[in-house]
Design an enzyme around this catalytic site. Structure first.
Site, PDB file in Angstrom:
ATOM      1  N   ASP A  62     -15.665  20.198  12.409  1.00  0.00           N
ATOM      2  CA  ASP A  62     -15.415  19.483  11.382  1.00  0.00           C
ATOM      3  C   ASP A  62     -14.302  18.507  10.872  1.00  0.00           C
ATOM      4  O   ASP A  62     -12.768  19.293  11.523  1.00  0.00           O
ATOM      5  CB  ASP A  62     -16.234  20.077   9.839  1.00  0.00           C
ATOM      6  CG  ASP A  62     -15.638  20.735   9.700  1.00  0.00           C
ATOM      7  OD1 ASP A  62     -14.792  21.607  10.570  1.00  0.00           O
ATOM      8  OD2 ASP A  62     -16.670  21.377   9.219  1.00  0.00           O
ATOM      9  N   ASN A 131     -20.494  29.715  -0.394  1.00  0.00           N
ATOM     10  CA  ASN A 131     -22.053  28.940  -1.358  1.00  0.00           C
ATOM     11  C   ASN A 131     -23.320  28.919   0.383  1.00  0.00           C
ATOM     12  O   ASN A 131     -23.597  28.308  -0.024  1.00  0.00           O
ATOM     13  CB  ASN A 131     -21.581  27.673  -1.445  1.00  0.00           C
ATOM     14  CG  ASN A 131     -20.750  26.459  -0.423  1.00  0.00           C
ATOM     15  OD1 ASN A 131     -20.673  26.814   0.842  1.00  0.00           O
ATOM     16  ND2 ASN A 131     -20.812  25.448  -1.243  1.00  0.00           N
ATOM     17  N   HIS A 133     -22.469  27.026   3.561  1.00  0.00           N
ATOM     18  CA  HIS A 133     -22.193  26.257   4.354  1.00  0.00           C
ATOM     19  C   HIS A 133     -21.876  26.398   5.425  1.00  0.00           C
ATOM     20  O   HIS A 133     -21.241  27.641   5.510  1.00  0.00           O
ATOM     21  CB  HIS A 133     -21.603  24.780   3.469  1.00  0.00           C
ATOM     22  CG  HIS A 133     -19.449  25.685   3.545  1.00  0.00           C
ATOM     23  ND1 HIS A 133     -18.618  25.070   2.612  1.00  0.00           N
ATOM     24  CD2 HIS A 133     -19.173  25.736   4.666  1.00  0.00           C
ATOM     25  CE1 HIS A 133     -17.483  25.568   3.435  1.00  0.00           C
ATOM     26  NE2 HIS A 133     -17.633  26.273   4.138  1.00  0.00           N
ATOM     27  N   GLU A 138     -22.719  21.351   3.095  1.00  0.00           N
ATOM     28  CA  GLU A 138     -22.463  21.910   1.484  1.00  0.00           C
ATOM     29  C   GLU A 138     -24.308  22.327   1.000  1.00  0.00           C
ATOM     30  O   GLU A 138     -25.152  21.634   1.724  1.00  0.00           O
ATOM     31  CB  GLU A 138     -21.619  20.533   0.557  1.00  0.00           C
ATOM     32  CG  GLU A 138     -20.909  20.195   0.458  1.00  0.00           C
ATOM     33  CD  GLU A 138     -19.581  22.342   0.871  1.00  0.00           C
ATOM     34  OE1 GLU A 138     -19.300  23.366   0.777  1.00  0.00           O
ATOM     35  OE2 GLU A 138     -18.464  21.908   0.232  1.00  0.00           O
TER      36      GLU A 138
END
Ligand code: GLP
Length: 248
Positions: A62, A131, A133, A138
């Site tokens: 990314d 979280n 991801h 996400e």
């Protein structure tokens, strides 16, 4: 495993073995603080003459949207700083999505085509967000998602703000390989260290397989190795010895 050093050591051994196992290896690379000790070990192994990246090829997961490759907060800069500048990897065989592309949809398609043209990824390295991801997929990301532009969660922007000296938050958008793209790698190695990853690891391994925890999609893959330190493994329902190896 005992601590972050032990995780980095074992993960580096796996990457080194992969690099040595074939004439040319395609690595999927990740960024983040968890990866830094692993890359330091790979640089040390290169300097000791134990490995070469000369015939390797790499694809990063990314990049932030709108952040130029030479900006210190970019993942391009991270990779130069932690790995690329200190090894013999050919710069034109390293790939990172272009966050400054005018048309991110075309950039995403170009990136997918590049991965396919390289014959796919042999070993994908992954960290995990607090979280759940993976890459910048996400919570809520479709398991069938491909490389695309995404909006980052506030918590992710806050957690990554440190790379952007003058800002309280990391950029709002990014381009990331999708979950389906990640799952196409032949082999996956996820590493997680620190107590702040404990809940995400428990959700990924013991929770429901659901887009609410993107890392839970890894259970669809037949060749995933997960290395956690004790802190990151502390909320797991079961803790098999000093490492966790489960098949989907
Ligand atoms: C980042 C990256 C992920 C990384 C994760 C965890 O923002 N996009 O690829 O694995 O979040 O980062 P860290 O290792 O710094 O906790």
């Amino acid at each position: 495993m005992r601590d972050a050093d032990a995780v980095a050591e074992r993960a580096a051994a796996r990457v080194i073995a992969t690099l040595r196992s074939a004439e040319a290896t395609t690595l999927g690379l990740a960024t983040g603080t968890t990866m830094a000790p692993l890359y330091a070990r790979l640089v040390a192994a290169y300097r000791a003459g134990e490995i070469s990246f000369r015939t390797a090829c790499s694809f990063n997961l990314d990049e932030y949207a709108g952040v130029a490759p030479d900006s210190p907060g970019s993942f391009h800069a991270y990779m130069r700083k932690h790995l690329f500048a200190f090894t013999d990897i050919e710069p034109d065989r390293t790939h990172i999505p272009d966050g400054t592309a005018r048309d991110i949809t075309s950039e995403a398609a170009r990136y997918e085509a590049l991965i396919a043209a390289a014959g796919g990824i042999d070993l994908q390295l992954l960290g995990i967000g607090a979280n759940g991801h993976i890459g910048f997929n996400e919570p809520g990301s479709d398991f069938a998602s491909r490389t695309r532009e995404v909006k980052l969660d506030e918590a992710t922007r806050l957690g990554n703000a440190g790379n952007f000296p003058d800002s309280a938050l990391a950029p709002e958008r990014a381009i990331t390989m999708g979950i389906a793209t990640i799952l196409e790698a032949r082999s996956i190695l996820l590493i997680a260290t620190g107590r702040e990853k404990a809940a995400a690891m428990a959700a990924a391994i013991d929770g429901p397989m659901s887009p609410a925890c993107p890392a839970s999609a890894l259970r669809l893959h037949g060749d995933v190795h997960i290395l956690c330190d004790e802190a990151a493994a502390s909320a797991l329902a079961s803790r098999p010895g000093d490492g966790i190896r489960r098949r989907a």
